[in-house]
Design a protein around this motif. Structure first.
Motif, PDB file in Angstrom:
ATOM      1  N   ARG A 221      -5.117   5.065   8.232  1.00 50.00           N
ATOM      2  CA  ARG A 221      -4.144   4.024   8.533  1.00 50.00           C
ATOM      3  C   ARG A 221      -4.848   2.739   8.927  1.00 50.00           C
ATOM      4  NH1 ARG A 221       1.232   5.821  10.307  1.00 50.00           N
ATOM      5  NH2 ARG A 221       1.437   8.073   9.977  1.00 50.00           N
ATOM      6  N   VAL A 222      -4.170   1.614   8.694  1.00 51.07           N
ATOM      7  CA  VAL A 222      -4.632   0.317   9.173  1.00 51.07           C
ATOM      8  C   VAL A 222      -3.583  -0.207  10.145  1.00 51.07           C
ATOM      9  CG1 VAL A 222      -5.255  -2.050   8.564  1.00 51.07           C
ATOM     10  CG2 VAL A 222      -5.937  -0.160   7.069  1.00 51.07           C
ATOM     11  N   TRP A 223      -4.046  -0.661  11.317  1.00 48.23           N
ATOM     12  CA  TRP A 223      -3.158  -1.043  12.409  1.00 48.23           C
ATOM     13  C   TRP A 223      -3.327  -2.512  12.757  1.00 48.23           C
ATOM     14  CZ3 TRP A 223      -0.493   3.246  14.479  1.00 48.23           C
ATOM     15  CH2 TRP A 223      -1.036   4.507  14.188  1.00 48.23           C
ATOM     16  N   LEU A 224      -2.253  -3.116  13.252  1.00 52.27           N
ATOM     17  CA  LEU A 224      -2.315  -4.450  13.844  1.00 52.27           C
ATOM     18  C   LEU A 224      -2.615  -4.278  15.332  1.00 52.27           C
ATOM     19  CD1 LEU A 224      -1.981  -7.467  13.181  1.00 52.27           C
ATOM     20  CD2 LEU A 224       0.422  -7.249  13.849  1.00 52.27           C
ATOM     21  N   ARG A 225      -3.722  -4.843  15.767  1.00 51.20           N
ATOM     22  CA  ARG A 225      -4.175  -4.634  17.135  1.00 51.20           C
ATOM     23  C   ARG A 225      -3.143  -5.071  18.177  1.00 51.20           C
ATOM     24  NH1 ARG A 225      -5.832  -8.245  20.394  1.00 51.20           N
ATOM     25  NH2 ARG A 225      -6.278  -9.778  18.760  1.00 51.20           N
ATOM     26  N   LYS A 226      -2.491  -6.202  17.959  1.00 52.46           N
ATOM     27  CA  LYS A 226      -1.591  -6.764  18.977  1.00 52.46           C
ATOM     28  C   LYS A 226      -0.315  -5.956  19.176  1.00 52.46           C
ATOM     29  CE  LYS A 226      -2.994 -11.609  18.382  1.00 52.46           C
ATOM     30  NZ  LYS A 226      -2.534 -12.963  17.978  1.00 52.46           N
ATOM     31  N   THR A 227       0.178  -5.322  18.113  1.00 56.03           N
ATOM     32  CA  THR A 227       1.497  -4.691  18.183  1.00 56.03           C
ATOM     33  C   THR A 227       1.485  -3.170  18.059  1.00 56.03           C
ATOM     34  OG1 THR A 227       1.860  -4.840  15.793  1.00 56.03           O
ATOM     35  CG2 THR A 227       2.469  -6.755  17.123  1.00 56.03           C
TER      36      THR A 227
ATOM     37  N   TRP B 279     -10.438   1.512  -1.435  1.00 62.97           N
ATOM     38  CA  TRP B 279      -9.175   0.829  -1.684  1.00 62.97           C
ATOM     39  C   TRP B 279      -9.347  -0.677  -1.518  1.00 62.97           C
ATOM     40  CZ3 TRP B 279      -9.278   4.785   2.126  1.00 62.97           C
ATOM     41  CH2 TRP B 279      -8.659   5.993   1.765  1.00 62.97           C
ATOM     42  N   LYS B 280      -8.431  -1.444  -2.106  1.00 60.63           N
ATOM     43  CA  LYS B 280      -8.282  -2.852  -1.764  1.00 60.63           C
ATOM     44  C   LYS B 280      -7.673  -2.931  -0.366  1.00 60.63           C
ATOM     45  CE  LYS B 280      -7.694  -5.401  -6.101  1.00 60.63           C
ATOM     46  NZ  LYS B 280      -6.749  -6.256  -6.887  1.00 60.63           N
ATOM     47  N   ALA B 281      -8.298  -3.677   0.517  1.00 58.01           N
ATOM     48  CA  ALA B 281      -7.801  -3.763   1.892  1.00 58.01           C
ATOM     49  C   ALA B 281      -6.527  -4.596   1.986  1.00 58.01           C
ATOM     50  CB  ALA B 281      -8.872  -4.351   2.800  1.00 58.01           C
ATOM     51  N   SER B 282      -6.249  -5.399   0.975  1.00 56.27           N
ATOM     52  CA  SER B 282      -5.072  -6.262   1.026  1.00 56.27           C
ATOM     53  C   SER B 282      -3.774  -5.527   0.735  1.00 56.27           C
ATOM     54  CB  SER B 282      -5.216  -7.416   0.032  1.00 56.27           C
ATOM     55  OG  SER B 282      -5.381  -6.923  -1.293  1.00 56.27           O
ATOM     56  N   ASN B 283      -3.826  -4.534  -0.175  1.00 53.05           N
ATOM     57  CA  ASN B 283      -2.580  -3.862  -0.567  1.00 53.05           C
ATOM     58  C   ASN B 283      -2.692  -2.342  -0.690  1.00 53.05           C
ATOM     59  OD1 ASN B 283      -4.060  -3.551  -2.915  1.00 53.05           O
ATOM     60  ND2 ASN B 283      -2.859  -5.028  -4.108  1.00 53.05           N
ATOM     61  N   GLY B 284      -3.880  -1.785  -0.452  1.00 56.38           N
ATOM     62  CA  GLY B 284      -4.045  -0.342  -0.514  1.00 56.38           C
ATOM     63  C   GLY B 284      -4.229   0.233  -1.900  1.00 56.38           C
ATOM     64  N   GLU B 285      -4.423  -0.621  -2.902  1.00 62.30           N
ATOM     65  CA  GLU B 285      -4.651  -0.130  -4.265  1.00 62.30           C
ATOM     66  C   GLU B 285      -5.978   0.631  -4.319  1.00 62.30           C
ATOM     67  OE1 GLU B 285      -5.827  -1.873  -8.679  1.00 62.30           O
ATOM     68  OE2 GLU B 285      -4.934  -3.216  -7.175  1.00 62.30           O
ATOM     69  N   GLU B 286      -5.940   1.858  -4.858  1.00 65.30           N
ATOM     70  CA  GLU B 286      -7.166   2.640  -4.980  1.00 65.30           C
ATOM     71  C   GLU B 286      -8.030   2.067  -6.101  1.00 65.30           C
ATOM     72  OE1 GLU B 286      -8.365   7.033  -6.451  1.00 65.30           O
ATOM     73  OE2 GLU B 286      -6.949   6.997  -4.762  1.00 65.30           O
ATOM     74  N   LEU B 287      -9.270   1.717  -5.778  1.00 65.36           N
ATOM     75  CA  LEU B 287     -10.187   1.142  -6.758  1.00 65.36           C
ATOM     76  C   LEU B 287     -10.977   2.223  -7.478  1.00 65.36           C
ATOM     77  CD1 LEU B 287     -11.475  -1.911  -4.686  1.00 65.36           C
ATOM     78  CD2 LEU B 287      -9.754  -1.888  -6.508  1.00 65.36           C
ATOM     79  N   PHE B 288     -11.490   3.191  -6.727  1.00 69.60           N
ATOM     80  CA  PHE B 288     -12.151   4.340  -7.341  1.00 69.60           C
ATOM     81  C   PHE B 288     -12.329   5.443  -6.314  1.00 69.60           C
ATOM     82  CE2 PHE B 288     -15.685   1.543  -6.052  1.00 69.60           C
ATOM     83  CZ  PHE B 288     -16.470   2.408  -5.298  1.00 69.60           C
TER      84      PHE B 288
ATOM     85  N   SER C  40     -15.758  -3.390   3.856  1.00 63.99           N
ATOM     86  CA  SER C  40     -16.804  -4.208   3.252  1.00 63.99           C
ATOM     87  C   SER C  40     -17.024  -5.433   4.132  1.00 63.99           C
ATOM     88  CB  SER C  40     -16.412  -4.629   1.838  1.00 63.99           C
ATOM     89  OG  SER C  40     -15.218  -5.387   1.846  1.00 63.99           O
ATOM     90  N   PRO C  41     -18.194  -6.086   4.039  1.00 68.18           N
ATOM     91  CA  PRO C  41     -18.476  -7.227   4.925  1.00 68.18           C
ATOM     92  C   PRO C  41     -17.448  -8.355   4.843  1.00 68.18           C
ATOM     93  CG  PRO C  41     -20.483  -6.482   3.866  1.00 68.18           C
ATOM     94  CD  PRO C  41     -19.366  -5.718   3.224  1.00 68.18           C
ATOM     95  N   ASP C  42     -16.858  -8.574   3.667  1.00 70.26           N
ATOM     96  CA  ASP C  42     -15.859  -9.635   3.536  1.00 70.26           C
ATOM     97  C   ASP C  42     -14.440  -9.156   3.823  1.00 70.26           C
ATOM     98  OD1 ASP C  42     -15.252  -8.121   1.302  1.00 70.26           O
ATOM     99  OD2 ASP C  42     -15.644  -9.711  -0.151  1.00 70.26           O
ATOM    100  N   GLY C  43     -14.294  -7.870   4.162  1.00 74.71           N
ATOM    101  CA  GLY C  43     -12.986  -7.325   4.499  1.00 74.71           C
ATOM    102  C   GLY C  43     -12.079  -7.034   3.332  1.00 74.71           C
ATOM    103  N   SER C  44     -12.574  -7.170   2.102  1.00 75.60           N
ATOM    104  CA  SER C  44     -11.723  -6.986   0.926  1.00 75.60           C
ATOM    105  C   SER C  44     -11.561  -5.532   0.509  1.00 75.60           C
ATOM    106  CB  SER C  44     -12.275  -7.787  -0.256  1.00 75.60           C
ATOM    107  OG  SER C  44     -13.539  -7.273  -0.669  1.00 75.60           O
ATOM    108  N   LYS C  45     -12.477  -4.662   0.946  1.00 80.81           N
ATOM    109  CA  LYS C  45     -12.421  -3.256   0.570  1.00 80.81           C
ATOM    110  C   LYS C  45     -12.452  -2.364   1.802  1.00 80.81           C
ATOM    111  CE  LYS C  45     -14.885  -4.044  -3.795  1.00 80.81           C
ATOM    112  NZ  LYS C  45     -16.140  -3.789  -4.540  1.00 80.81           N
ATOM    113  N   LEU C  46     -11.799  -1.224   1.670  1.00 79.93           N
ATOM    114  CA  LEU C  46     -11.762  -0.211   2.718  1.00 79.93           C
ATOM    115  C   LEU C  46     -12.253   1.090   2.108  1.00 79.93           C
ATOM    116  CD1 LEU C  46     -10.796   0.637   5.611  1.00 79.93           C
ATOM    117  CD2 LEU C  46      -8.563   1.124   4.574  1.00 79.93           C
ATOM    118  N   VAL C  47     -13.174   1.765   2.785  1.00 78.14           N
ATOM    119  CA  VAL C  47     -13.732   3.010   2.272  1.00 78.14           C
ATOM    120  C   VAL C  47     -13.522   4.125   3.285  1.00 78.14           C
ATOM    121  CG1 VAL C  47     -16.036   2.485   3.182  1.00 78.14           C
ATOM    122  CG2 VAL C  47     -15.792   4.147   1.327  1.00 78.14           C
ATOM    123  N   ALA C  48     -13.255   5.324   2.795  1.00 80.58           N
ATOM    124  CA  ALA C  48     -13.132   6.503   3.656  1.00 80.58           C
ATOM    125  C   ALA C  48     -13.919   7.645   3.044  1.00 80.58           C
ATOM    126  CB  ALA C  48     -11.670   6.906   3.823  1.00 80.58           C
ATOM    127  N   GLY C  49     -14.659   8.355   3.871  1.00 83.86           N
ATOM    128  CA  GLY C  49     -15.412   9.520   3.426  1.00 83.86           C
ATOM    129  C   GLY C  49     -14.765  10.787   3.941  1.00 83.86           C
TER     130      GLY C  49
END
Length: 329
Positions: A118-124, A163-172, A146-155
């Motif tokens: 999951r990705v959470w909003l810290r404030k709320t 995934w794309k961090a912006s919309n959750g699209e699986e990249l590979f 990723s360093p620019d925040g564009s990708k999210l990886v899980a092992g």
């Protein structure tokens, strides 16, 4: 240097950016802050979890800490006050195995034994992305940006997901066990642990660049030096080991511990690491230099001009060495 204070094993460690502080998480249900230079605990233990604290991370702006518990709880702490924020993060049903802030310091990702990310909003405390279902077998061991925040990886125990961090699209997805997956600072490669091996993959395609044996027992965690030169890995074989990310060769001798080493983190200048062990202790170590780093160091000549060899990561498997002349005033 050895840091004493925790009463149970130390399972998580993070360096707080723009400070000389580290934070550790333990099965004694506490977090503790330490001064990296003095080797002393700062303030009282951070208490708030009702069960063992499994993982911890610091925000990129150095203002916040997020911690995850054995019971599925998540807490966010303000570094300035050492107090937990009155925000509820409800969603995970089992142990939080990994947490990490996005570069914006406003959101963070969590991985859990309930096989979700999951990705959470810290404030709320609101879930803004996910939950991603990542299989029904094996733990989700790690999550990273990723360093620019564009990708999210899980092992996980079966795959590595990106995934794309912006919309959750699986990249590979790589069909191989992945422990402690993380991007290199240039964002071009993914480094992960798989049983006894370390695997280097192309961050754009998932293609494996290199895989090599690193330990004699199960890998527990890994961290990449902020300067991008090396990776450190910890293991149930009671060692922490370093590997050159240019040559993939071992660096120095293994750092011996008396028991399982659960976690590792580099200082911001890449000169020190911090490890957490089953013996309840936190240790700091000087990071050894690789042969390639030493070969790039040229002694200052007489006069006012110094010749330096500098390494620039290239967008391929190789590397680029350039010659630079710098005026010394």
């Amino acid at each position: 240097m050895t840091l004493e204070g925790h009463e149970e094993w130390v399972h998580g460690v993070a360096v707080i950016p723009s400070t000389r502080l580290i934070v550790t998480a333990s099965f004694d249900k506490s977090l503790r802050l330490w001064d990296l230079d003095k080797g002393q605990q700062v303030g009282k233990p951070l208490l708030g979890h009702d069960d063992a604290v499994w993982t911890v991370a610091a925000s990129h702006d150095g203002r916040w800490i997020v911690s995850g518990g054995w019971d599925g709880s998540i807490l966010v702490w303000e570094v300035r006050t050492n107090k937990s924020m009155p925000v509820s993060f409800k969603g995970h049903k089992k142990t939080i195995s990994s947490v990490l802030f996005a570069p914006d310091s406003e959101t963070f990702a969590s991985a859990s034994d309930d096989n979700t990310v999951r990705v959470w909003l810290r404030k709320t405390g609101k879930t803004v992305l996910g939950p991603f279902q990542v299989g029904s077998h094996g733990t989700v061991w790690s999550v990273s940006y990723s360093p620019d925040g564009s990708k999210l990886v899980a092992g996980t125990g079966e795959h590595l997901f990106v995934w794309k961090a912006s919309n959750g699209e699986e990249l590979f997805k790589i069909e191989q066990q992945a422990v402690g997956a993380a991007f290199t600072p240039d964002g071009l490669r993914l480094v992960s642990g798989s049983v006894y091996d370390i695997r280097i993959s192309d961050a754009a395609t998932g293609d494996i660049i290199k895989q090599f044996e690193a330990h004699t027992d199960l890998i527990q965690s890994l961290a990449i030096a902020p300067d991008g030169t090396k990776v450190a890995s910890t293991s149930a074989d009671s060692t922490t080991r370093f590997f050159d990310l240019t040559t993939f060769e071992p660096i120095g001798d293994p750092l011996e511990h008396p028991d399982v080493v659960y976690c590792v983190a580099f200082s911001e200048d890449s000169q020190l690491i911090v490890t957490g062990c089953h013996d309840n202790l936190v240790r700091t170590w000087t990071v050894p230099q690789s042969d390639s780093e030493e070969s790039r160091q040229v002694s200052k000549p007489s006069g006012h001009v110094m010749s330096m060899l500098t390494y620039h990561p290239a967008p391929t498997k190789g590397s680029v060495i350039s010659h630079i002349y710098t005026r010394i005033d």
